[in-house]
Design an enzyme around this catalytic site. Structure first.
Site: not given
Ligand code: PAF
Length: 291
Positions: A40, A42-43, A156, A192
């Site tokens: 999304h 954010g990524h 996170d 997600s």
């Molecule tokens: O935040 C995430 O999407 C996952 O925890 C990560 C850092 C890719 C590790 O699998």
């Protein structure tokens, strides 16, 4: 190695190594934003942050089995690789590592990375397996992709601190950067897992960020932490949340409790919140500084 017009896709650690060596040979610094896919905005923002810090951006798509407990959503986690690769390419990402589980965890695999203390509080109390899975996969991704900078979302926040601690302890020569949380128009933090919400839950979900911002403002103004958290929990339940795992105001750098009834003046804190809406578990957090 397959190459979409502007994006190299590697599926093995050997292919990933070939790519990062080619970049090093050109004198390029690599920024890396690992993901589990279902991308999304954010990524996408993490890729943009990376491009501001390095010459080329890399990502990975790997739904990491070791960070899911048996009862969690590993089997149903959204897998949308084609559209994810298109989004990465459109964001200016040059490389994506998409390994198989056997590539990341070869037959007979028995090595895990554990970050003590930080991994066993808050999210770690509810999901005891989670941070060991994250630290184990991120350390492997770091070795396979060998970035100079790695960008992780502040959504996170505890994960970000665990990864900073691991990077420092293991001596990875990688700068860890946090990316601000991206929000929908009603304030819901992009995730997600928001795709799991039905239309009614999606409307109710907006209460989480509203309650979080209101609670952080109270703690920032010197209100009693426990009373503010209790009100927040009641407000979430009244808004339709099925249960609340935690509402906690903690020190921003260590996530330790303040050890006082109010947050001491001048200290930086983080308000962290986790609650369940129907079958979906949502988390969010925000920083504050006590006036
Ligand atoms: O935040 C995430 O999407 C996952 O925890 C990560 C850092 C890719 C590790 O699998």
């Amino acid at each position: 190695m397959p190459k979409r017009s502007g994006l190299v896709v590697a599926r093995t650690r050997g292919e990933a190594r070939d790519w990062y060596k080619s970049q090093r040979a050109l004198g390029k610094r690599i920024a890396f934003a690992p993901t589990m896919g279902a991308l999304h905005d954010g990524h996408v923002s993490l890729i943009h942050i990376g491009l501001g810090k390095a010459d080329v951006a890399a990502s990975s798509i790997f739904v990491n089995p070791t960070q899911f407990a048996a009862h969690e959503d590993l089997a149903t986690y959204p897998r949308t690789e084609d559209s994810d690769l298109q989004k990465l390419e459109a964001a200016g990402c040059a490389f994506c590592y998409c390994p198989s589980p056997a590539e990341m965890y070869p037959p007979g695999d028995s090595t895990r990375v554990t970050v003590k203390d930080l991994s066993h509080i808050l999210e770690g109390e509810v999901r005891p397996h989670f941070f060991e899975g994250v630290a184990s996969v991120v350390s492997r991704l770091f070795l396979h992709v060998s970035p100079d900078v790695a960008v992780f979302g502040e959504k996170d926040y505890q994960q970000l601190l665990v990864i900073k601690r691991m990077t420092q302890d293991l001596g990875f020569p990688i700068e860890i950067v946090g990316g601000p949380t991206k929000r929908e128009a009603d304030g819901l933090a992009m995730s997600s897992r928001n795709a799991y919400l039905n239309p009614e839950e999606r409307t109710q979900a907006a209460a989480m960020s509203k309650v979080m911002f209101a609670t952080a403002a109270k703690v920032e103004a010197g209100e009693l932490i426990r009373a503010a958290a209790d009100t927040a929990k009641a407000d979430l339940l009244a808004a339709g949340f099925a249960s609340v795992d935690y509402v906690e105001a903690r020190r921003a750098d260590t996530l330790a409790p303040f050890g006082a009834e109010t947050c001491p003046a001048g200290t930086s804190g983080r308000l962290l919140i986790a609650a369940r809406l129907g079958k979906t578990r949502l988390i969010d957090n925000i920083g504050f500084v006590r006036r």
